[in-house]
Design a protein around this motif. Structure first.
Motif, PDB file in Angstrom:
ATOM      1  N   LEU A  42      14.314  41.027  70.766  1.00 41.02           N
ATOM      2  CA  LEU A  42      15.627  40.788  71.357  1.00 41.02           C
ATOM      3  C   LEU A  42      16.615  40.208  70.350  1.00 41.02           C
ATOM      4  O   LEU A  42      16.235  39.473  69.443  1.00 41.02           O
ATOM      5  CB  LEU A  42      15.515  39.795  72.525  1.00 41.02           C
ATOM      6  N   VAL A  43      17.890  40.539  70.541  1.00 44.89           N
ATOM      7  CA  VAL A  43      18.961  39.865  69.814  1.00 44.89           C
ATOM      8  C   VAL A  43      19.182  38.548  70.546  1.00 44.89           C
ATOM      9  O   VAL A  43      19.315  38.523  71.777  1.00 44.89           O
ATOM     10  CB  VAL A  43      20.258  40.711  69.818  1.00 44.89           C
ATOM     11  N   LYS A  44      19.200  37.453  69.787  1.00 42.26           N
ATOM     12  CA  LYS A  44      19.278  36.128  70.412  1.00 42.26           C
ATOM     13  C   LYS A  44      20.578  35.427  70.045  1.00 42.26           C
ATOM     14  O   LYS A  44      21.156  35.695  68.999  1.00 42.26           O
ATOM     15  CB  LYS A  44      18.068  35.293  70.002  1.00 42.26           C
ATOM     16  N   PRO A  45      21.017  34.504  70.899  1.00 42.04           N
ATOM     17  CA  PRO A  45      22.238  33.742  70.606  1.00 42.04           C
ATOM     18  C   PRO A  45      22.085  32.923  69.320  1.00 42.04           C
ATOM     19  O   PRO A  45      20.968  32.611  68.890  1.00 42.04           O
ATOM     20  CB  PRO A  45      22.388  32.812  71.810  1.00 42.04           C
TER      21      PRO A  45
ATOM     22  N   ASN B  36      19.447  32.123  77.916  1.00 39.73           N
ATOM     23  CA  ASN B  36      19.171  33.224  78.838  1.00 39.73           C
ATOM     24  C   ASN B  36      20.410  34.100  78.990  1.00 39.73           C
ATOM     25  O   ASN B  36      20.330  35.330  78.885  1.00 39.73           O
ATOM     26  CB  ASN B  36      18.734  32.651  80.178  1.00 39.73           C
ATOM     27  N   TYR B  37      21.560  33.475  79.195  1.00 44.55           N
ATOM     28  CA  TYR B  37      22.802  34.233  79.353  1.00 44.55           C
ATOM     29  C   TYR B  37      23.111  35.006  78.068  1.00 44.55           C
ATOM     30  O   TYR B  37      23.477  36.188  78.105  1.00 44.55           O
ATOM     31  CB  TYR B  37      23.963  33.325  79.721  1.00 44.55           C
ATOM     32  N   GLY B  38      22.956  34.334  76.928  1.00 42.33           N
ATOM     33  CA  GLY B  38      23.221  34.987  75.649  1.00 42.33           C
ATOM     34  C   GLY B  38      22.333  36.198  75.435  1.00 42.33           C
ATOM     35  O   GLY B  38      22.794  37.250  74.988  1.00 42.33           O
ATOM     36  N   ILE B  39      21.068  36.069  75.764  1.00 37.14           N
ATOM     37  CA  ILE B  39      20.144  37.192  75.625  1.00 37.14           C
ATOM     38  C   ILE B  39      20.539  38.329  76.560  1.00 37.14           C
ATOM     39  O   ILE B  39      20.515  39.498  76.179  1.00 37.14           O
ATOM     40  CB  ILE B  39      18.689  36.732  75.836  1.00 37.14           C
ATOM     41  N   TYR B  40      20.948  37.982  77.770  1.00 37.18           N
ATOM     42  CA  TYR B  40      21.392  39.008  78.719  1.00 37.18           C
ATOM     43  C   TYR B  40      22.601  39.777  78.162  1.00 37.18           C
ATOM     44  O   TYR B  40      22.625  41.005  78.186  1.00 37.18           O
ATOM     45  CB  TYR B  40      21.720  38.368  80.065  1.00 37.18           C
ATOM     46  N   VAL B  41      23.569  39.049  77.633  1.00 34.55           N
ATOM     47  CA  VAL B  41      24.799  39.668  77.125  1.00 34.55           C
ATOM     48  C   VAL B  41      24.522  40.475  75.845  1.00 34.55           C
ATOM     49  O   VAL B  41      25.079  41.561  75.671  1.00 34.55           O
ATOM     50  CB  VAL B  41      25.884  38.590  76.877  1.00 34.55           C
TER      51      VAL B  41
ATOM     52  N   GLY C 133       7.820  37.815  82.330  1.00 33.31           N
ATOM     53  CA  GLY C 133       6.863  38.662  83.039  1.00 33.31           C
ATOM     54  C   GLY C 133       7.394  40.047  83.326  1.00 33.31           C
ATOM     55  O   GLY C 133       6.746  41.045  82.986  1.00 33.31           O
ATOM     56  N   ILE C 134       8.569  40.113  83.950  1.00 32.57           N
ATOM     57  CA  ILE C 134       9.133  41.436  84.257  1.00 32.57           C
ATOM     58  C   ILE C 134      10.321  41.777  83.355  1.00 32.57           C
ATOM     59  O   ILE C 134      10.963  42.798  83.545  1.00 32.57           O
ATOM     60  CB  ILE C 134       9.509  41.583  85.756  1.00 32.57           C
ATOM     61  N   GLN C 135      10.598  40.897  82.403  1.00 31.61           N
ATOM     62  CA  GLN C 135      11.616  41.126  81.368  1.00 31.61           C
ATOM     63  C   GLN C 135      12.965  41.505  81.967  1.00 31.61           C
ATOM     64  O   GLN C 135      13.569  42.517  81.624  1.00 31.61           O
ATOM     65  CB  GLN C 135      11.103  42.172  80.377  1.00 31.61           C
ATOM     66  N   ALA C 136      13.417  40.629  82.879  1.00 29.48           N
ATOM     67  CA  ALA C 136      14.681  40.849  83.589  1.00 29.48           C
ATOM     68  C   ALA C 136      15.630  39.672  83.324  1.00 29.48           C
ATOM     69  O   ALA C 136      15.756  38.769  84.158  1.00 29.48           O
ATOM     70  CB  ALA C 136      14.420  41.014  85.077  1.00 29.48           C
ATOM     71  N   PRO C 137      16.305  39.657  82.168  1.00 31.85           N
ATOM     72  CA  PRO C 137      17.168  38.522  81.827  1.00 31.85           C
ATOM     73  C   PRO C 137      18.272  38.237  82.850  1.00 31.85           C
ATOM     74  O   PRO C 137      18.600  37.070  83.075  1.00 31.85           O
ATOM     75  CB  PRO C 137      17.764  38.910  80.472  1.00 31.85           C
ATOM     76  N   PHE C 138      18.835  39.258  83.467  1.00 36.54           N
ATOM     77  CA  PHE C 138      19.889  38.997  84.455  1.00 36.54           C
ATOM     78  C   PHE C 138      19.333  38.264  85.666  1.00 36.54           C
ATOM     79  O   PHE C 138      19.895  37.253  86.106  1.00 36.54           O
ATOM     80  CB  PHE C 138      20.587  40.285  84.897  1.00 36.54           C
TER      81      PHE C 138
END
Length: 161
Positions: free
Chosen positions: A40-43, A153-158, A103-108
């Motif tokens: 993942l791209v991370k903040p 978490n938000y940064g990873i989602y974005v 677990g389900i890799q759902a950042p949102f």
């Protein structure tokens, strides 16, 4: 007055319950760290992966001590029962976040859930404060770390559409 051996058992159980939640969460986390999470791209402020384990271990121990301080005031008190119930809810939400994110890799979904967890932690701090001020203070680092985790978490989602 509660006998010493009962207090020791309460302490071990309170810390054990908190650490058990961390262990359950780690079941979802460990397999994803070197695979999905690594890609993942991370903040910008994301710490190295090795930081999370020690930080969470300390936080779970502090949470357990806080739970013990509340529980030791006596189960017969309504405020103790309410505070313990709220603590239980936030602990379940804590584990749920690990499942959703790793677990389900759902950042949102994990971000939505961590906001709910954040509120539950605030509610726990307020409930603990009514029973034991030191217990409430022991939860402040947890609250701050989850606030930081929400940012991550938000940064990873974005950053990972």
């Amino acid at each position: 007055m509660t006998p010493t051996y009962v207090r020791i058992i309460q302490f071990v159980v309170a810390v054990g319950v908190s650490l058990a939640a961390g262990w359950i969460g780690s079941i979802f986390t460990m397999s994803a760290i070197s695979t999905w999470y690594a890609g993942l791209v991370k903040p910008e402020l994301n710490p190295p992966s090795w930081v999370f384990g020690p930080v969470w271990t300390v936080l779970y121990i502090l949470m357990g001590i806080a739970l013990y301080l509340v529980w030791s005031k006596g189960w017969g008190h309504k405020n103790v029962q309410v505070a313990t119930a709220i603590f239980g809810v936030q602990l379940v939400l804590n584990v749920l976040w690990s499942y959703l994110f790793f677990g389900i890799q759902a950042p949102f979904l994990a971000f939505v859930e961590i906001v709910i967890l954040w509120i539950a932690i605030l509610m726990t701090i307020a409930a603990f404060y009514r029973v034991s001020v030191p217990a409430a203070i022991l939860l402040v680092p947890y609250f701050l770390w989850v606030s930081f985790a929400a940012y991550l978490n938000y940064g990873i989602y974005v950053l990972n559409p």
